[in-house]
Design a protein around this motif. Sequence first.
Motif, PDB file in Angstrom:
ATOM      1  N   THR A 234       0.808  -0.963   0.070  1.00 22.47           N
ATOM      2  CA  THR A 234      -0.082   0.168   0.247  1.00 22.47           C
ATOM      3  C   THR A 234       0.690   1.223   0.216  1.00 22.47           C
ATOM      4  OG1 THR A 234      -1.504  -1.146   1.183  1.00 22.47           O
ATOM      5  CG2 THR A 234      -1.441   1.174   1.086  1.00 22.47           C
ATOM      6  N   VAL A 235       0.671   1.603  -0.690  1.00 24.86           N
ATOM      7  CA  VAL A 235       1.385   3.990  -0.471  1.00 24.86           C
ATOM      8  C   VAL A 235       0.639   4.835  -1.569  1.00 24.86           C
ATOM      9  CG1 VAL A 235       3.117   4.912  -2.517  1.00 24.86           C
ATOM     10  CG2 VAL A 235       2.943   2.689  -2.332  1.00 24.86           C
ATOM     11  N   GLU A 236       0.305   5.692   0.066  1.00 23.40           N
ATOM     12  CA  GLU A 236      -0.361   6.842   0.414  1.00 23.40           C
ATOM     13  C   GLU A 236       0.371   7.385  -1.329  1.00 23.40           C
ATOM     14  OE1 GLU A 236      -1.276   7.771   3.842  1.00 23.40           O
ATOM     15  OE2 GLU A 236      -2.485   6.003   3.974  1.00 23.40           O
ATOM     16  N   VAL A 237      -0.418   8.927  -2.214  1.00 20.01           N
ATOM     17  CA  VAL A 237       1.366   9.562  -2.943  1.00 20.01           C
ATOM     18  C   VAL A 237      -0.118  10.841  -2.588  1.00 20.01           C
ATOM     19  CG1 VAL A 237       1.218  10.040  -4.879  1.00 20.01           C
ATOM     20  CG2 VAL A 237       1.015   7.037  -4.770  1.00 20.01           C
ATOM     21  N   GLU A 238       0.853  11.748  -2.056  1.00 26.06           N
ATOM     22  CA  GLU A 238       0.762  12.993  -2.037  1.00 26.06           C
ATOM     23  C   GLU A 238       1.066  14.233  -3.124  1.00 26.06           C
ATOM     24  OE1 GLU A 238       1.160  17.228   1.406  1.00 26.06           O
ATOM     25  OE2 GLU A 238       1.889  15.175   1.340  1.00 26.06           O
ATOM     26  N   VAL A 239       0.384  14.522  -3.627  1.00 29.74           N
ATOM     27  CA  VAL A 239       1.464  15.561  -5.244  1.00 29.74           C
ATOM     28  C   VAL A 239       0.738  16.629  -4.641  1.00 29.74           C
ATOM     29  CG1 VAL A 239       0.901  15.691  -7.623  1.00 29.74           C
ATOM     30  CG2 VAL A 239       0.133  13.957  -6.615  1.00 29.74           C
ATOM     31  N   LEU A 240       2.360  17.383  -4.568  1.00 29.33           N
ATOM     32  CA  LEU A 240       2.889  18.651  -3.939  1.00 29.33           C
ATOM     33  C   LEU A 240       3.381  19.700  -5.813  1.00 29.33           C
ATOM     34  CD1 LEU A 240       6.127  18.352  -2.398  1.00 29.33           C
ATOM     35  CD2 LEU A 240       3.232  18.116  -1.419  1.00 29.33           C
ATOM     36  N   SER A 241       2.047  20.811  -5.101  1.00 30.07           N
ATOM     37  CA  SER A 241       1.951  22.032  -6.350  1.00 30.07           C
ATOM     38  C   SER A 241       3.356  21.750  -6.615  1.00 30.07           C
ATOM     39  CB  SER A 241       1.038  23.027  -5.863  1.00 30.07           C
ATOM     40  OG  SER A 241       1.956  23.791  -4.550  1.00 30.07           O
ATOM     41  N   GLY A 242       3.152  22.595  -8.002  1.00 29.98           N
ATOM     42  CA  GLY A 242       4.333  23.010  -8.741  1.00 29.98           C
ATOM     43  C   GLY A 242       5.048  22.384  -9.831  1.00 29.98           C
ATOM     44  N   ARG A 243       5.566  22.619 -10.655  1.00 32.56           N
ATOM     45  CA  ARG A 243       6.109  21.783 -11.793  1.00 32.56           C
ATOM     46  C   ARG A 243       7.463  20.382 -11.473  1.00 32.56           C
ATOM     47  NH1 ARG A 243       2.629  20.811 -15.203  1.00 32.56           N
ATOM     48  NH2 ARG A 243       3.731  20.810 -16.415  1.00 32.56           N
ATOM     49  N   GLY A 244       7.286  19.805 -11.789  1.00 32.86           N
ATOM     50  CA  GLY A 244       8.571  18.618 -11.694  1.00 32.86           C
ATOM     51  C   GLY A 244       9.806  18.991 -12.109  1.00 32.86           C
ATOM     52  N   THR A 245      10.646  18.125 -11.889  1.00 34.18           N
ATOM     53  CA  THR A 245      12.573  18.848 -11.970  1.00 34.18           C
ATOM     54  C   THR A 245      12.833  18.838 -13.293  1.00 34.18           C
ATOM     55  OG1 THR A 245      13.593  18.048  -9.971  1.00 34.18           O
ATOM     56  CG2 THR A 245      14.432  18.150 -11.777  1.00 34.18           C
ATOM     57  N   THR A 246      11.955  17.707 -13.952  1.00 39.59           N
ATOM     58  CA  THR A 246      11.630  16.885 -15.780  1.00 39.59           C
ATOM     59  C   THR A 246      11.165  18.449 -16.353  1.00 39.59           C
ATOM     60  OG1 THR A 246      12.259  15.005 -15.168  1.00 39.59           O
ATOM     61  CG2 THR A 246      12.198  15.965 -17.360  1.00 39.59           C
ATOM     62  N   ASN A 247      10.097  18.529 -15.942  1.00 42.13           N
ATOM     63  CA  ASN A 247       9.233  19.192 -16.938  1.00 42.13           C
ATOM     64  C   ASN A 247       9.954  21.024 -16.304  1.00 42.13           C
ATOM     65  OD1 ASN A 247       7.492  17.195 -18.043  1.00 42.13           O
ATOM     66  ND2 ASN A 247       6.446  17.340 -15.324  1.00 42.13           N
ATOM     67  N   CYS A 248       9.966  21.576 -15.511  1.00 43.72           N
ATOM     68  CA  CYS A 248      11.342  22.332 -15.262  1.00 43.72           C
ATOM     69  C   CYS A 248      12.284  23.450 -16.439  1.00 43.72           C
ATOM     70  CB  CYS A 248      11.462  22.726 -13.762  1.00 43.72           C
ATOM     71  SG  CYS A 248      10.145  22.449 -12.949  1.00 43.72           S
ATOM     72  N   TYR A 249      13.254  21.642 -16.391  1.00 45.74           N
ATOM     73  CA  TYR A 249      13.592  21.948 -17.138  1.00 45.74           C
ATOM     74  C   TYR A 249      13.564  21.996 -18.427  1.00 45.74           C
ATOM     75  CZ  TYR A 249      17.505  21.438 -13.261  1.00 45.74           C
ATOM     76  OH  TYR A 249      18.374  21.347 -12.956  1.00 45.74           O
ATOM     77  N   THR A 250      12.277  21.758 -18.718  1.00 42.63           N
ATOM     78  CA  THR A 250      11.865  21.358 -20.102  1.00 42.63           C
ATOM     79  C   THR A 250      11.104  22.626 -20.516  1.00 42.63           C
ATOM     80  OG1 THR A 250      11.235  19.405 -20.185  1.00 42.63           O
ATOM     81  CG2 THR A 250      10.244  20.039 -21.276  1.00 42.63           C
ATOM     82  N   THR A 251      10.671  23.696 -19.826  1.00 39.98           N
ATOM     83  CA  THR A 251      10.261  24.644 -20.420  1.00 39.98           C
ATOM     84  C   THR A 251      10.890  25.979 -19.847  1.00 39.98           C
ATOM     85  OG1 THR A 251       7.853  23.752 -18.944  1.00 39.98           O
ATOM     86  CG2 THR A 251       8.151  26.512 -19.082  1.00 39.98           C
TER      87      THR A 251
END
Length: 365
Positions: free
Chosen positions: A333-350
């Motif tokens: 079982t895994v509880e996932v929390e998604v934080l606001s803000g772009r991910g590292t990979t997508n930030c570099y891409t932008t």
Amino acid sequence: MFVCGWPITLVLFRLFGPATSFPFSTNTPAPPLSSQILPPSTFPSNHPSLPSSLTLSPPISGPKEPEERVHCPLTMSPSSLVVRFGDPVAVNCSLSETGSSLVLGWAVQQDFQQTTVDSFLVWTLDRMNSWNIEAVCFALLEVEGQCQMNLPATVYSPPDSVSISFVDHSGPMSEGRPYTLQCKVQNVAPVKNLTVTFYKGQTALGQQQSNNTNKKPVSETFTLDIRPSKEDDGVQFWCEAKLELGPEGPKPPPVVESQKLNAVVFFGPHLICPSKLKVKEGESFPCEVKGKPRPSVTWYRDGQVVALPAHSNRKHAGKYTIWTKGLGQKNFTVEVEVLSGRGTTNCYTTYIPVAVLFIQMIFRL
């Protein structure tokens, strides 16, 4: 003090008793060492008679502590005998004090092989063919009487073969379960001098020795219990048998190694992922299930089969159940929390295209 001219035949008769046959083919006089002269093969016969008061007893090979220790000026070279079965033997016994002895001799296996009136005598064998050898150098001294020195002797034979296997098991192992390695050593002597070492790769796992005191060659099996882990998959188990024969033994000591046993360890499934996972928007879930054989993996959310998102967002937060099947069946079982803000990979891409556009604008100015 006795006269050195007494008939040697009478001395030998009183000293040795009736002659007996020697079990080895070594009744011929021993060859001299490089710096020595052979003792005479015959003795003078025109000597006065031995006094009737002189009584001599033959030497014994077993240790016996006298009431008063007799000074015994005998030395041996080598001081102890370590010989491989079938090899030749040469041991020199000599008097450390000249002019004190009437007779010097070797007694082997309770049969007297050689005597001399010289100050040294070499016992030789073309081929050692006994596993339990008893050899004694003795001397009849003019003042002290009879003395003797036992020759410590070890006859050895390295193992014919050494092999390793598992007890009552073949094929892949399962992590965490008990298994027993066995190392079989064939025809080794003396087994009490044998040390068996188990290895995993180049790491020693343990050493064992035998309590068997048999001097003749025997075969023995040594065992070691293990519990393999997933890190042991692909390692090699093996063992070696080493004869430790002391300072007079061969250098290096005789060593025989077994073949290498390649280990296959089934393990898992294991989830490589924290139970409470935090990811940023735009990132994927960094979760992996490992195992051998390769497990099947199914993710569930709210009772429904789902695919993991390549780019997460707020709607992907929640509680997930991972069902796996490999060596065994396990659920995680895994509880996932998604934080606001772009991910590292997508930030570099932008930001990279924006930076390039900004540099171009500067050069145009």
